[in-house]
Design a protein around this motif. Structure first.
Motif, PDB file in Angstrom:
ATOM      1  N   ILE A  75       0.837  -1.203   0.000  1.00 39.67           N
ATOM      2  CA  ILE A  75       0.000   0.000   0.000  1.00 39.67           C
ATOM      3  C   ILE A  75       0.872   1.252   0.000  1.00 39.67           C
ATOM      4  O   ILE A  75       0.613   2.206  -0.736  1.00 39.67           O
ATOM      5  CB  ILE A  75      -0.959  -0.011   1.209  1.00 39.67           C
ATOM      6  N   PHE A  76       1.936   1.229   0.800  1.00 44.55           N
ATOM      7  CA  PHE A  76       2.855   2.373   0.817  1.00 44.55           C
ATOM      8  C   PHE A  76       3.463   2.592  -0.563  1.00 44.55           C
ATOM      9  O   PHE A  76       3.523   3.721  -1.048  1.00 44.55           O
ATOM     10  CB  PHE A  76       3.967   2.149   1.846  1.00 44.55           C
ATOM     11  N   GLY A  77       3.935   1.507  -1.191  1.00 43.80           N
ATOM     12  CA  GLY A  77       4.583   1.635  -2.495  1.00 43.80           C
ATOM     13  C   GLY A  77       3.652   2.155  -3.570  1.00 43.80           C
ATOM     14  O   GLY A  77       4.017   3.038  -4.350  1.00 43.80           O
ATOM     15  N   VAL A  78       2.428   1.634  -3.608  1.00 45.17           N
ATOM     16  CA  VAL A  78       1.471   2.076  -4.633  1.00 45.17           C
ATOM     17  C   VAL A  78       1.118   3.549  -4.433  1.00 45.17           C
ATOM     18  O   VAL A  78       1.123   4.335  -5.391  1.00 45.17           O
ATOM     19  CB  VAL A  78       0.211   1.187  -4.608  1.00 45.17           C
ATOM     20  N   LEU A  79       0.825   3.945  -3.209  1.00 43.48           N
ATOM     21  CA  LEU A  79       0.463   5.349  -2.961  1.00 43.48           C
ATOM     22  C   LEU A  79       1.648   6.280  -3.185  1.00 43.48           C
ATOM     23  O   LEU A  79       1.478   7.406  -3.663  1.00 43.48           O
ATOM     24  CB  LEU A  79      -0.095   5.513  -1.552  1.00 43.48           C
ATOM     25  N   TRP A  80       2.858   5.817  -2.886  1.00 44.34           N
ATOM     26  CA  TRP A  80       4.029   6.657  -3.081  1.00 44.34           C
ATOM     27  C   TRP A  80       4.307   6.858  -4.568  1.00 44.34           C
ATOM     28  O   TRP A  80       4.631   7.962  -4.997  1.00 44.34           O
ATOM     29  CB  TRP A  80       5.237   6.030  -2.394  1.00 44.34           C
ATOM     30  N   VAL A  81       4.172   5.785  -5.351  1.00 50.63           N
ATOM     31  CA  VAL A  81       4.440   5.916  -6.785  1.00 50.63           C
ATOM     32  C   VAL A  81       3.349   6.740  -7.474  1.00 50.63           C
ATOM     33  O   VAL A  81       3.639   7.623  -8.282  1.00 50.63           O
ATOM     34  CB  VAL A  81       4.576   4.519  -7.434  1.00 50.63           C
ATOM     35  N   LEU A  82       2.096   6.481  -7.160  1.00 48.62           N
ATOM     36  CA  LEU A  82       1.005   7.161  -7.855  1.00 48.62           C
ATOM     37  C   LEU A  82       0.788   8.596  -7.385  1.00 48.62           C
ATOM     38  O   LEU A  82       0.602   9.499  -8.197  1.00 48.62           O
ATOM     39  CB  LEU A  82      -0.293   6.371  -7.709  1.00 48.62           C
ATOM     40  N   LEU A  83       0.779   8.811  -6.065  1.00 50.68           N
ATOM     41  CA  LEU A  83       0.438  10.130  -5.529  1.00 50.68           C
ATOM     42  C   LEU A  83       1.623  10.924  -5.004  1.00 50.68           C
ATOM     43  O   LEU A  83       1.516  12.133  -4.780  1.00 50.68           O
ATOM     44  CB  LEU A  83      -0.591   9.980  -4.404  1.00 50.68           C
ATOM     45  N   GLY A  84       2.740  10.246  -4.744  1.00 48.27           N
ATOM     46  CA  GLY A  84       3.890  10.936  -4.172  1.00 48.27           C
ATOM     47  C   GLY A  84       3.750  11.196  -2.686  1.00 48.27           C
ATOM     48  O   GLY A  84       4.485  11.989  -2.117  1.00 48.27           O
ATOM     49  N   LYS A  85       2.806  10.537  -2.031  1.00 50.16           N
ATOM     50  CA  LYS A  85       2.592  10.704  -0.588  1.00 50.16           C
ATOM     51  C   LYS A  85       3.141   9.493   0.154  1.00 50.16           C
ATOM     52  O   LYS A  85       3.021   8.361  -0.295  1.00 50.16           O
ATOM     53  CB  LYS A  85       1.091  10.828  -0.285  1.00 50.16           C
ATOM     54  N   ARG A  86       3.711   9.750   1.314  1.00 50.43           N
ATOM     55  CA  ARG A  86       4.164   8.655   2.167  1.00 50.43           C
ATOM     56  C   ARG A  86       3.081   8.376   3.198  1.00 50.43           C
ATOM     57  O   ARG A  86       2.901   9.141   4.128  1.00 50.43           O
ATOM     58  CB  ARG A  86       5.458   9.033   2.856  1.00 50.43           C
ATOM     59  N   VAL A  87       2.372   7.261   3.034  1.00 48.33           N
ATOM     60  CA  VAL A  87       1.270   6.901   3.926  1.00 48.33           C
ATOM     61  C   VAL A  87       1.574   5.543   4.525  1.00 48.33           C
ATOM     62  O   VAL A  87       1.649   4.543   3.811  1.00 48.33           O
ATOM     63  CB  VAL A  87      -0.076   6.855   3.159  1.00 48.33           C
ATOM     64  N   TRP A  88       1.757   5.501   5.834  1.00 50.22           N
ATOM     65  CA  TRP A  88       2.006   4.236   6.529  1.00 50.22           C
ATOM     66  C   TRP A  88       0.783   3.867   7.356  1.00 50.22           C
ATOM     67  O   TRP A  88       0.431   4.572   8.304  1.00 50.22           O
ATOM     68  CB  TRP A  88       3.206   4.348   7.461  1.00 50.22           C
ATOM     69  N   PHE A  89       0.146   2.762   7.005  1.00 52.30           N
ATOM     70  CA  PHE A  89      -0.887   2.205   7.861  1.00 52.30           C
ATOM     71  C   PHE A  89      -0.190   1.386   8.942  1.00 52.30           C
ATOM     72  O   PHE A  89       0.853   0.791   8.702  1.00 52.30           O
ATOM     73  CB  PHE A  89      -1.851   1.339   7.057  1.00 52.30           C
ATOM     74  N   PHE A  90      -0.746   1.320  10.124  1.00 51.18           N
ATOM     75  CA  PHE A  90      -0.109   0.725  11.295  1.00 51.18           C
ATOM     76  C   PHE A  90       1.306   1.290  11.446  1.00 51.18           C
ATOM     77  O   PHE A  90       2.289   0.566  11.351  1.00 51.18           O
ATOM     78  CB  PHE A  90      -0.056  -0.806  11.195  1.00 51.18           C
ATOM     79  N   PRO A  91       1.437   2.588  11.698  1.00 47.25           N
ATOM     80  CA  PRO A  91       2.758   3.219  11.683  1.00 47.25           C
ATOM     81  C   PRO A  91       3.686   2.747  12.789  1.00 47.25           C
ATOM     82  O   PRO A  91       4.896   2.835  12.651  1.00 47.25           O
ATOM     83  CB  PRO A  91       2.433   4.707  11.831  1.00 47.25           C
TER      84      PRO A  91
END
Length: 147
Positions: A75-91
């Motif tokens: 999920i982190f990789g897909v959101l980082w590549v597509l949106l450029g955002k770093r989003v960590w679930f269960f940080p």
């Protein structure tokens, strides 16, 4: 108990004695831990079915943890590549000194850094795609899986 301590005003140090009572939960755990330790030590003489239950329980827990970490990374990789955002679930899932409530906190951490460049995101996406294709190419075929 402790002896009565006498302090004078010239010493500059004061002490308070506090006797904390044990809770019911601490009392129950003080009986459970020795039984648990004995059960772990006697594991080699368990019946075969009990060993299988323990084995599958541990393997299931490990599979759950690894799949959660892989899903989180995907999920982190897909959101980082597509949106450029770093989003960590269960940080806090890899944190060592947190409470259980903080450990299973689901909400992502806000991205406070600047957005990465398109070129670096495109390079990482290409490398990830190549790794996936390489793993797929070297995966066992149907005949090997049947054996």
């Amino acid at each position: 108990y402790l002896q009565e301590q006498v302090f004078t005003e010239n010493d500059g140090f004061y002490a308070w004695m506090f006797l904390k009572r044990r809770t019911l939960w601490q009392t129950i755990l003080s009986f459970i831990w020795p039984v648990f330790a004995l059960a772990v030590c006697l594991f080699p003489v368990y019946p075969y079915q009990c060993k299988i239950v323990v084995l599958y329980s541990c393997a299931g827990a490990l599979l759950f943890i690894v799949s959660l970490l892989l899903l989180r990374a995907a999920i982190f990789g897909v959101l980082w590549v597509l949106l450029g955002k770093r989003v960590w679930f269960f940080p806090n899932i890899n944190a060592e000194e947190t409470t259980f409530r903080e450990l299973v906190r689901f909400w992502p951490v806000k991205d406070e850094g600047e957005r990465p460049k398109w070129t670096s995101r495109l390079i990482y996406a290409t490398v990830a795609l190549l790794v996936i294709l390489l793993l797929r190419h070297h995966a066992p075929d149907e005949a090997a899986r049947a054996r």
